[in-house]
Design a protein around this motif. Structure first.
Motif, PDB file in Angstrom:
ATOM      1  N   TYR A 138       1.147  -1.169   0.208  1.00 43.20           N
ATOM      2  CA  TYR A 138      -0.139  -0.229   0.163  1.00 43.20           C
ATOM      3  C   TYR A 138       0.880   1.331  -0.434  1.00 43.20           C
ATOM      4  O   TYR A 138       1.298   1.676   0.029  1.00 43.20           O
ATOM      5  CB  TYR A 138      -1.592  -0.079   1.186  1.00 43.20           C
ATOM      6  CG  TYR A 138      -0.609  -0.163   2.627  1.00 43.20           C
ATOM      7  CD1 TYR A 138      -0.326   1.517   2.635  1.00 43.20           C
ATOM      8  CD2 TYR A 138       0.779  -0.945   3.511  1.00 43.20           C
ATOM      9  CE1 TYR A 138       0.919   1.355   4.151  1.00 43.20           C
ATOM     10  CE2 TYR A 138       0.884  -0.966   4.159  1.00 43.20           C
ATOM     11  CZ  TYR A 138       1.362   0.160   4.986  1.00 43.20           C
ATOM     12  OH  TYR A 138       2.175   0.735   5.777  1.00 43.20           O
ATOM     13  N   PRO A 185     -12.630  -6.093   7.429  1.00 47.68           N
ATOM     14  CA  PRO A 185     -11.764  -5.000   7.994  1.00 47.68           C
ATOM     15  C   PRO A 185     -10.209  -5.972   7.420  1.00 47.68           C
ATOM     16  O   PRO A 185      -9.387  -6.231   9.111  1.00 47.68           O
ATOM     17  CB  PRO A 185     -11.798  -4.955   9.350  1.00 47.68           C
ATOM     18  CG  PRO A 185     -12.247  -6.531   9.653  1.00 47.68           C
ATOM     19  CD  PRO A 185     -13.424  -6.744   8.656  1.00 47.68           C
ATOM     20  N   GLY A 186      -9.502  -5.931   6.522  1.00 46.92           N
ATOM     21  CA  GLY A 186      -8.833  -6.039   5.881  1.00 46.92           C
ATOM     22  C   GLY A 186      -8.953  -7.938   5.382  1.00 46.92           C
ATOM     23  O   GLY A 186     -10.015  -7.952   5.061  1.00 46.92           O
ATOM     24  N   SER A 215      -6.683 -10.395   5.255  1.00 47.25           N
ATOM     25  CA  SER A 215      -6.750 -11.235   6.229  1.00 47.25           C
ATOM     26  C   SER A 215      -7.984 -12.172   6.607  1.00 47.25           C
ATOM     27  O   SER A 215      -8.514 -12.910   6.321  1.00 47.25           O
ATOM     28  CB  SER A 215      -6.260 -11.206   7.631  1.00 47.25           C
ATOM     29  OG  SER A 215      -4.573 -11.034   7.365  1.00 47.25           O
ATOM     30  N   SER A 220      -2.522 -15.265   6.131  1.00 42.28           N
ATOM     31  CA  SER A 220      -3.784 -15.521   6.946  1.00 42.28           C
ATOM     32  C   SER A 220      -4.734 -16.225   6.513  1.00 42.28           C
ATOM     33  O   SER A 220      -5.136 -16.417   7.281  1.00 42.28           O
ATOM     34  CB  SER A 220      -4.223 -14.053   5.435  1.00 42.28           C
ATOM     35  OG  SER A 220      -4.804 -13.978   5.179  1.00 42.28           O
ATOM     36  N   ASN A 253      -8.268  -6.449  -2.401  1.00 43.00           N
ATOM     37  CA  ASN A 253      -8.150  -5.192  -1.551  1.00 43.00           C
ATOM     38  C   ASN A 253      -8.105  -3.907  -2.521  1.00 43.00           C
ATOM     39  O   ASN A 253      -6.976  -3.600  -2.957  1.00 43.00           O
ATOM     40  CB  ASN A 253      -7.062  -5.706  -0.878  1.00 43.00           C
ATOM     41  CG  ASN A 253      -7.175  -6.518   0.358  1.00 43.00           C
ATOM     42  OD1 ASN A 253      -8.319  -7.108   0.739  1.00 43.00           O
ATOM     43  ND2 ASN A 253      -6.689  -6.344   1.809  1.00 43.00           N
ATOM     44  N   HIS A 283      -7.133  -1.228  -1.455  1.00 43.05           N
ATOM     45  CA  HIS A 283      -6.263  -0.503  -0.720  1.00 43.05           C
ATOM     46  C   HIS A 283      -4.853  -0.674  -1.126  1.00 43.05           C
ATOM     47  O   HIS A 283      -4.162   0.004  -0.668  1.00 43.05           O
ATOM     48  CB  HIS A 283      -6.514   0.117   0.843  1.00 43.05           C
ATOM     49  CG  HIS A 283      -6.066  -1.263   1.499  1.00 43.05           C
ATOM     50  ND1 HIS A 283      -6.814  -2.399   2.309  1.00 43.05           N
ATOM     51  CD2 HIS A 283      -5.353  -2.014   1.669  1.00 43.05           C
ATOM     52  CE1 HIS A 283      -6.747  -3.383   3.146  1.00 43.05           C
ATOM     53  NE2 HIS A 283      -5.304  -2.988   2.545  1.00 43.05           N
ATOM     54  N   LYS A 284      -4.720  -1.702  -1.997  1.00 46.90           N
ATOM     55  CA  LYS A 284      -3.869  -1.577  -2.842  1.00 46.90           C
ATOM     56  C   LYS A 284      -3.202  -1.659  -3.788  1.00 46.90           C
ATOM     57  O   LYS A 284      -2.684  -0.752  -3.772  1.00 46.90           O
ATOM     58  CB  LYS A 284      -3.710  -3.613  -2.497  1.00 46.90           C
ATOM     59  CG  LYS A 284      -3.354  -4.407  -1.025  1.00 46.90           C
ATOM     60  CD  LYS A 284      -3.311  -5.312  -0.705  1.00 46.90           C
ATOM     61  CE  LYS A 284      -3.394  -5.913   1.034  1.00 46.90           C
ATOM     62  NZ  LYS A 284      -2.975  -7.632   1.343  1.00 46.90           N
ATOM     63  N   GLN A 291      -6.442   3.414   3.447  1.00 45.34           N
ATOM     64  CA  GLN A 291      -7.010   1.681   4.096  1.00 45.34           C
ATOM     65  C   GLN A 291      -7.304   2.581   5.727  1.00 45.34           C
ATOM     66  O   GLN A 291      -8.371   3.371   6.136  1.00 45.34           O
ATOM     67  CB  GLN A 291      -4.904   1.776   4.885  1.00 45.34           C
ATOM     68  CG  GLN A 291      -4.478   1.070   4.609  1.00 45.34           C
ATOM     69  CD  GLN A 291      -3.438   0.264   5.125  1.00 45.34           C
ATOM     70  OE1 GLN A 291      -4.011  -1.274   4.955  1.00 45.34           O
ATOM     71  NE2 GLN A 291      -2.671   0.518   5.710  1.00 45.34           N
ATOM     72  N   GLN A 292      -8.400   0.981   5.657  1.00 45.35           N
ATOM     73  CA  GLN A 292      -8.472  -0.309   4.656  1.00 45.35           C
ATOM     74  C   GLN A 292      -9.732  -0.184   4.183  1.00 45.35           C
ATOM     75  O   GLN A 292     -10.793   0.477   4.095  1.00 45.35           O
ATOM     76  CB  GLN A 292      -9.096  -1.374   5.978  1.00 45.35           C
ATOM     77  CG  GLN A 292      -7.825  -1.630   6.599  1.00 45.35           C
ATOM     78  CD  GLN A 292      -7.842  -2.853   8.029  1.00 45.35           C
ATOM     79  OE1 GLN A 292      -8.587  -2.986   8.366  1.00 45.35           O
ATOM     80  NE2 GLN A 292      -6.703  -3.435   8.204  1.00 45.35           N
ATOM     81  N   SER A 348     -11.256  -3.821   2.317  1.00 44.32           N
ATOM     82  CA  SER A 348     -11.146  -5.086   1.303  1.00 44.32           C
ATOM     83  C   SER A 348     -12.497  -5.693   1.127  1.00 44.32           C
ATOM     84  O   SER A 348     -13.268  -5.205   2.297  1.00 44.32           O
ATOM     85  CB  SER A 348      -9.906  -5.740   2.442  1.00 44.32           C
ATOM     86  OG  SER A 348      -8.923  -5.099   2.724  1.00 44.32           O
ATOM     87  N   ASP A 373     -16.410   1.806   4.929  1.00 43.07           N
ATOM     88  CA  ASP A 373     -15.290   1.692   4.078  1.00 43.07           C
ATOM     89  C   ASP A 373     -15.512   1.775   2.488  1.00 43.07           C
ATOM     90  O   ASP A 373     -14.786   2.200   1.681  1.00 43.07           O
ATOM     91  CB  ASP A 373     -13.756   0.433   4.714  1.00 43.07           C
ATOM     92  CG  ASP A 373     -13.425   0.184   5.809  1.00 43.07           C
ATOM     93  OD1 ASP A 373     -12.885   1.735   5.980  1.00 43.07           O
ATOM     94  OD2 ASP A 373     -13.287  -0.768   6.258  1.00 43.07           O
TER      95      ASP A 373
END
Length: 571
Positions: free
Chosen positions: A169, A228-229, A231, A271, A380, A382-383, A389-390, A392, A438
């Motif tokens: 990121y 939240p991510g 993972s 993860s 994601n 955000h990548k 962030q975040q 996903s 998000d």
């Protein structure tokens, strides 16, 4: 003029609604009731001899609270370090604006300027002395708080800096930033339509479009959630796969059940193993599949391990493929994996947390060919798409599985007799209760740029990755780990002049192994850039450049190589 000066003042004692009367009298003629009086009036009968006492007691309590509130407001004006309610009264508008101005100036612009340091490095013991971490009985003044704000920016890593290429990121997208600020101001929790109507509908729209881009059938039929991510998104895949295979596990768990086996690449994100442990599968039930020379899962090893599990009377549950591995950026053979999943009745998940952004590009989406056959996908924004962030998502082709798998029908939140269509109360399909909005920052960014803009962003970072790769090939002392990287991860070694004439033996590789950590230390202490390094199986430490910031130019690619070479010149 301050914004607070434009709003009419409304005091809590003066209700904007007139008291309700069942007698048919003119509402305006009814004497307003205080909250205490209303409480007594609705809970006491005329014959209740304690009514007068209760009324008097409640009135005194209310008067005391009102006086306390007035005192707090007065003291807040006199000394803003004293108690104040958690509410943005007019007295704090100047403070809020000043803080936002500091953030815009120091973090958003100065912190992302190429002439600024990526980080001002201090050892932990030193930083503990430089920064005031201590919490005290009495609050700090606004001047002190603004100083702490500036110091927080000063001592933080500027992840939006063009030369922060350390993680998957980076960057500060202006639209996503504004979007995130707005949702923080509104402070919603996206679980029911009644408390987050706009964001509930927005999630469904964005997730549907992402499923369509993935290529799920019937124009993106299915379901999805913001997580939240990545993972946690991978954890949702495991949970849904388990439920799909064994619906009774929702009630009975894994007790006395046949072992369920998860297969993933040895280069997959950790993860998958962590969430399997967290969910009670155990790490021994996650089988790591060998990869080939470019980091892709070996299908022959996958099928062999599936057969071994069947021979042991274990149940092959799912394959978690990877579209863009963390280190090498490899894309697994998704079409081939889908055939094996179909053959052995396994759930197919694709962790495209990193590489999913390539789906936005007609030129590069072929890297994920076969993803449309997956049961579920982690992606994601955000990548590779550089949202804040975040951000996903978990996407699935199965429309009901999330709700069937996770719902508990808590009646204090998900009442079925609400006055609106409760199918929009989507929170019960999540494992969370409270959940950030998000979606908005990504939606706002997407609205601003359009799909074409996101496509142009993706193609720019791929173009820079290809340019950098070509420069590494031609520059003395630099050697690629992969001759032709698939994604925007470029892994390489720098061999200092003092090592170039050495025989490539154990001593050489031991010395090469120490180069990247030492160069990393130099750049961090200098603040000139941040790039990560790592070993991989038998390979000594190498640098890994990751690109997702589309402000980078060819001159920046040359700078990275120049800086690494400069920092290693005496090694």
């Amino acid at each position: 003029m301050l914004a607070s000066e434009n709003f009419p003042t409304h005091h809590f004692k003066e209700s904007i609604f007139k008291p309700y009367s069942t007698s048919g009298d003119d509402l305006a003629s009814v004497t307003p009731l205080t909250a205490a009086a209303a409480l007594v009036a609705t809970t006491s009968s005329p014959a209740d001899s304690s009514s007068a006492v209760a009324f008097e007691t409640a009135s005194k309590m209310l008067a005391t609270n009102n006086n306390n509130n007035n005192n707090n407001i007065t003291s807040a004006k006199d000394d803003l370090s004293s108690f104040v309610a958690s509410h943005p009264v007019a007295e704090f508008e100047g403070f809020i604006r000043a803080c936002v101005d500091e953030i815009i100036k120091l973090a958003v612009f100065q912190g992302t300027n190429r002439s600024s340091k990526v980080v001002e490095w201090h050892e932990p013991a030193e930083l503990l002395q430089l920064f005031d971490f201590q919490l005290r009985e009495k609050g700090e003044s606004q001047d002190k708080l603004r100083e702490l704000l500036r110091e927080t920016i000063r001592f933080s890593v500027k992840t939006g800096h063009p030369y922060f290429i350390n993680q998957l990121y980076s960057g500060v997208d202006p639209y996503a930033l504004v979007g995130q600020w707005l949702t923080d101001a509104l402070n919603p929790s996206v679980y029911t339509y009644e408390v987050a109507p706009l964001f509930t509908l927005m999630e469904e729209q964005v997730l549907a479009e992402m499923r369509r881009i993935v290529g799920f059938p019937n124009g993106g039929h299915g379901d999805g959630i913001f997580c939240p991510g990545g993972s946690i998104a991978n954890g949702y895949a495991i949970s849904c796969a388990r439920y799909r295979h064994s619906p009774e596990s929702k009630k009975n768990g894994l007790f006395n059940a046949k072992p369920l086996i998860i297969f993933t690449s040895e280069d997959a994100h950790y993860s998958v193993e962590k969430l399997a442990m967290f969910m009670g599968f155990g790490s021994e039930h996650v089988r790591k599949i060998a990869t080939n020379e470019v980091g892709k899962m070996r299908l022959s090893d996958l099928e062999e391990q599936v057969k071994q599990c069947l021979e042991n009377n274990w149940q092959p549950l799912m394959v978690s493929a990877t579209a863009g591995t963390t280190v090498l950026g490899a894309f697994d053979d998704l079409a081939g994996i889908s055939e094996l999943c179909k053959k052995y009745n396994m759930w197919m998940h694709v962790d495209a947390a990193w590489g999913g952004g390539a789906l936005m590009s007609k030129k590069y989406r072929h890297l994920l060919s076969g993803i449309e056959r997956a049961d579920s996908v982690t992606w994601n924004p955000h990548k590779l798409l550089a949202a804040s962030q975040q951000c996903s998502t978990f996407l699935t082709r199965h429309q009901q599985v999330l709700a069937q798998c996770h719902s508990t029908n808590a009646t204090y939140l998900f009442q079925k007799d609400k006055f609106y269509d409760t199918s929009f109360d989507t929170g019960d399909k999540h494992i969370q209760c409270g959940r950030r909005a998000d979606v908005f920052k990504f939606w706002f960014m997407w609205k601003a740029k359009g799909t074409q803009g996101l496509e142009a962003h993706v193609e720019k970072v791929f173009r820079m990755a290809e340019f950098f790769t070509a420069k590494v090939r031609e520059r003395p002392g630099f050697e690629l780990v992969l001759e032709s990287p698939e994604c925007t991860n470029i892994s390489f070694w720098y061999v200092p002049p003092g090592l170039r004439e050495m025989e490539r033996n154990r001593e050489f590789y031991d010395r090469l192994h120490k180069v990247a950590p030492k160069v990393k230390e130099g750049m961090i202490k200098k603040g000139s850039m941040m790039i990560t390094y790592q070993p991989l199986r038998q390979l000594p430490n190498f640098f890994r450049l990751v690109l997702q910031n589309s402000c980078l130019e060819e001159s920046d690619m040359v700078y990275f190589l120049d800086e690494i070479e400069s920092l290693a010149q005496n090694m």
